[in-house]
Design a protein around this motif. Structure first.
Motif, PDB file in Angstrom:
ATOM      1  N   HIS A  30       0.835  -1.209   0.000  1.00  0.00           N
ATOM      2  CA  HIS A  30       0.000   0.000   0.000  1.00  0.00           C
ATOM      3  C   HIS A  30       0.866   1.254   0.000  1.00  0.00           C
ATOM      4  CE1 HIS A  30      -3.379   2.661   0.921  1.00  0.00           C
ATOM      5  NE2 HIS A  30      -2.597   3.224   1.829  1.00  0.00           N
ATOM      6  N   THR A  31       1.906   1.281   0.823  1.00  0.00           N
ATOM      7  CA  THR A  31       2.786   2.453   0.895  1.00  0.00           C
ATOM      8  C   THR A  31       3.535   2.657  -0.416  1.00  0.00           C
ATOM      9  OG1 THR A  31       3.043   2.168   3.286  1.00  0.00           O
ATOM     10  CG2 THR A  31       4.700   3.504   2.158  1.00  0.00           C
ATOM     11  N   LEU A  32       3.972   1.573  -1.033  1.00  0.00           N
ATOM     12  CA  LEU A  32       4.665   1.688  -2.318  1.00  0.00           C
ATOM     13  C   LEU A  32       3.742   2.259  -3.389  1.00  0.00           C
ATOM     14  CD1 LEU A  32       6.735  -1.625  -2.584  1.00  0.00           C
ATOM     15  CD2 LEU A  32       7.582   0.658  -2.038  1.00  0.00           C
ATOM     16  N   ALA A  33       2.471   1.863  -3.332  1.00  0.00           N
ATOM     17  CA  ALA A  33       1.519   2.295  -4.357  1.00  0.00           C
ATOM     18  C   ALA A  33       1.063   3.734  -4.151  1.00  0.00           C
ATOM     19  CB  ALA A  33       0.310   1.365  -4.369  1.00  0.00           C
ATOM     20  N   MET A  34       0.994   4.188  -2.908  1.00  0.00           N
ATOM     21  CA  MET A  34       0.398   5.478  -2.599  1.00  0.00           C
ATOM     22  C   MET A  34       1.412   6.604  -2.432  1.00  0.00           C
ATOM     23  SD  MET A  34      -2.759   4.774  -2.750  1.00  0.00           S
ATOM     24  CE  MET A  34      -3.435   6.312  -2.143  1.00  0.00           C
ATOM     25  N   THR A  35       2.708   6.293  -2.474  1.00  0.00           N
ATOM     26  CA  THR A  35       3.750   7.305  -2.297  1.00  0.00           C
ATOM     27  C   THR A  35       4.793   7.169  -3.402  1.00  0.00           C
ATOM     28  OG1 THR A  35       5.299   5.989  -0.942  1.00  0.00           O
ATOM     29  CG2 THR A  35       3.442   7.025   0.201  1.00  0.00           C
ATOM     30  N   THR A  36       5.756   8.083  -3.398  1.00  0.00           N
ATOM     31  CA  THR A  36       6.825   8.038  -4.399  1.00  0.00           C
ATOM     32  C   THR A  36       7.857   6.953  -4.095  1.00  0.00           C
ATOM     33  OG1 THR A  36       8.156   9.679  -3.201  1.00  0.00           O
ATOM     34  CG2 THR A  36       6.592  10.512  -4.833  1.00  0.00           C
ATOM     35  N   LEU A  37       7.752   6.302  -2.942  1.00  0.00           N
ATOM     36  CA  LEU A  37       8.735   5.277  -2.597  1.00  0.00           C
ATOM     37  C   LEU A  37       8.693   4.111  -3.578  1.00  0.00           C
ATOM     38  CD1 LEU A  37       8.513   5.110   1.317  1.00  0.00           C
ATOM     39  CD2 LEU A  37       9.875   6.621  -0.143  1.00  0.00           C
ATOM     40  N   GLY A  38       7.543   3.877  -4.176  1.00  0.00           N
ATOM     41  CA  GLY A  38       7.436   2.786  -5.134  1.00  0.00           C
ATOM     42  C   GLY A  38       8.325   2.955  -6.346  1.00  0.00           C
ATOM     43  N   GLY A  39       8.685   4.193  -6.675  1.00  0.00           N
ATOM     44  CA  GLY A  39       9.518   4.456  -7.840  1.00  0.00           C
ATOM     45  C   GLY A  39      11.006   4.541  -7.541  1.00  0.00           C
ATOM     46  N   LEU A  40      11.391   4.318  -6.270  1.00  0.00           N
ATOM     47  CA  LEU A  40      12.805   4.424  -5.916  1.00  0.00           C
ATOM     48  C   LEU A  40      13.617   3.289  -6.526  1.00  0.00           C
ATOM     49  CD1 LEU A  40      12.742   5.414  -2.133  1.00  0.00           C
ATOM     50  CD2 LEU A  40      13.268   6.882  -4.100  1.00  0.00           C
ATOM     51  N   LYS A  41      14.832   3.654  -6.983  1.00  0.00           N
ATOM     52  CA  LYS A  41      15.769   2.683  -7.538  1.00  0.00           C
ATOM     53  C   LYS A  41      17.070   2.762  -6.754  1.00  0.00           C
ATOM     54  CE  LYS A  41      15.886   4.745 -11.484  1.00  0.00           C
ATOM     55  NZ  LYS A  41      15.068   5.901 -11.044  1.00  0.00           N
ATOM     56  N   GLU A  42      17.857   1.731  -6.846  1.00  0.00           N
ATOM     57  CA  GLU A  42      19.175   1.748  -6.195  1.00  0.00           C
ATOM     58  C   GLU A  42      19.992   2.907  -6.750  1.00  0.00           C
ATOM     59  OE1 GLU A  42      20.996  -2.086  -6.504  1.00  0.00           O
ATOM     60  OE2 GLU A  42      19.459  -3.078  -5.282  1.00  0.00           O
ATOM     61  N   GLY A  43      20.572   3.688  -5.856  1.00  0.00           N
ATOM     62  CA  GLY A  43      21.338   4.868  -6.249  1.00  0.00           C
ATOM     63  C   GLY A  43      20.575   6.171  -6.090  1.00  0.00           C
ATOM     64  N   ASP A  44      19.234   6.096  -5.972  1.00  0.00           N
ATOM     65  CA  ASP A  44      18.432   7.306  -5.784  1.00  0.00           C
ATOM     66  C   ASP A  44      18.694   7.903  -4.401  1.00  0.00           C
ATOM     67  OD1 ASP A  44      17.301   7.102  -8.270  1.00  0.00           O
ATOM     68  OD2 ASP A  44      15.371   6.334  -7.573  1.00  0.00           O
ATOM     69  N   TRP A  45      18.527   9.231  -4.304  1.00  0.00           N
ATOM     70  CA  TRP A  45      18.690   9.939  -3.043  1.00  0.00           C
ATOM     71  C   TRP A  45      17.329  10.272  -2.449  1.00  0.00           C
ATOM     72  CZ3 TRP A  45      23.322  10.761  -0.631  1.00  0.00           C
ATOM     73  CH2 TRP A  45      24.475  10.509  -1.384  1.00  0.00           C
ATOM     74  N   VAL A  46      17.246  10.252  -1.111  1.00  0.00           N
ATOM     75  CA  VAL A  46      15.997  10.530  -0.414  1.00  0.00           C
ATOM     76  C   VAL A  46      16.248  11.483   0.745  1.00  0.00           C
ATOM     77  CG1 VAL A  46      14.958   8.299  -1.010  1.00  0.00           C
ATOM     78  CG2 VAL A  46      16.298   8.512   1.108  1.00  0.00           C
ATOM     79  N   ASN A  47      15.179  12.157   1.181  1.00  0.00           N
ATOM     80  CA  ASN A  47      15.234  13.016   2.365  1.00  0.00           C
ATOM     81  C   ASN A  47      14.984  12.178   3.613  1.00  0.00           C
ATOM     82  OD1 ASN A  47      15.514  15.306   0.713  1.00  0.00           O
ATOM     83  ND2 ASN A  47      13.307  15.582   0.574  1.00  0.00           N
TER      84      ASN A  47
END
Length: 218
Positions: free
Chosen positions: A162-179
């Motif tokens: 559910h969290t992956l589908a409803m937030t931008t976390l679902g699109g994260l790839k290895e190497g991406d930066w996050v806050n």
């Protein structure tokens, strides 16, 4: 103050420089009820002030400090962002207490499936890992998550579908930066305990014995 429970996605429809910072135009993918000019909105976990609110659209000024501390500067027109309006005192606290003040950026080190869940590993500045504990709370791009494990310079979380589908976390790839925002409670406790140091001139009843007596330490 926020909870880390994302209300919906937004789209950055405008981005332009202004006075050393930036001005963002953001359109929320959900209806704003009772909007207030100047209210706080967390954008990918960073607390920004909404102005010129028109329907589901608003503008926000992003300071040089926010651009340096967060990944907001890497966003482009069309980018999706996680949005959360500020917590009301009558709201449910479904996540944890989140200030919207980003501590640092971290990088996705690993993403792999684990049954119906997705396991992520993130890097973190070693100076911040003392605030991260197993089964404690942490915020990634504004999303309240539970820490699976932590080490000197990284930690892992398990994210539900559910969290992956409803937030931008679902699109994260290895190497991406996050806050990343660590749990603020640990920082307050650390500062209070520092007041007990010899010569601090700031005596306090809060010390390791007090915390142990009241069940905060084992």
């Amino acid at each position: 103050m926020f909870t880390g429970i994302i209300q919906g996605l937004g789209t950055l429809f405008e981005k332009r420089p202004s006075g050393g910072g930036m001005i963002f135009g953001i359109e929320a993918g959900f209806a704003f009820t009772d909007p207030e000019e100047g209210e706080s909105i967390a954008v990918n976990g960073a607390c920004l002030t909404a102005r010129n609110i028109q329907g589901n659209r608003f503008y926000a000024d992003v300071s040089p400090e926010s651009l340096n501390r967060t990944g907001l500067g890497r966003l482009q027109a069309g980018s999706k962002v996680n949005l959360e309006r500020a917590l009301r005192l009558s709201d449910r606290l479904g996540g944890h207490l989140v200030s919207g003040h980003i501590d640092a950026q971290g990088q996705v080190r690993q993403r792999r499936p684990a049954g119906d869940f997705t396991l992520f590993s993130f890097s973190l500045d070693p100076g911040l890992t003392r605030y991260v504990i197993e089964k404690g709370s942490i915020t990634i791009n504004g999303v309240s998550l539970t820490v699976n494990s932590c080490d000197r310079d990284r930690f892992s979380v398990s994210i539900i579908p559910h969290t992956l589908a409803m937030t931008t976390l679902g699109g994260l790839k290895e190497g991406d930066w996050v806050n990343i925002e660590v749990d603020m409670i640990g920082k307050y406790v650390e500062k209070l305990l520092a007041g007990q140091a010899p010569g601090s001139g700031n005596p306090s009843r809060i010390n390791p014995g007090f915390l142990a007596e009241h069940g905060f330490l084992r």
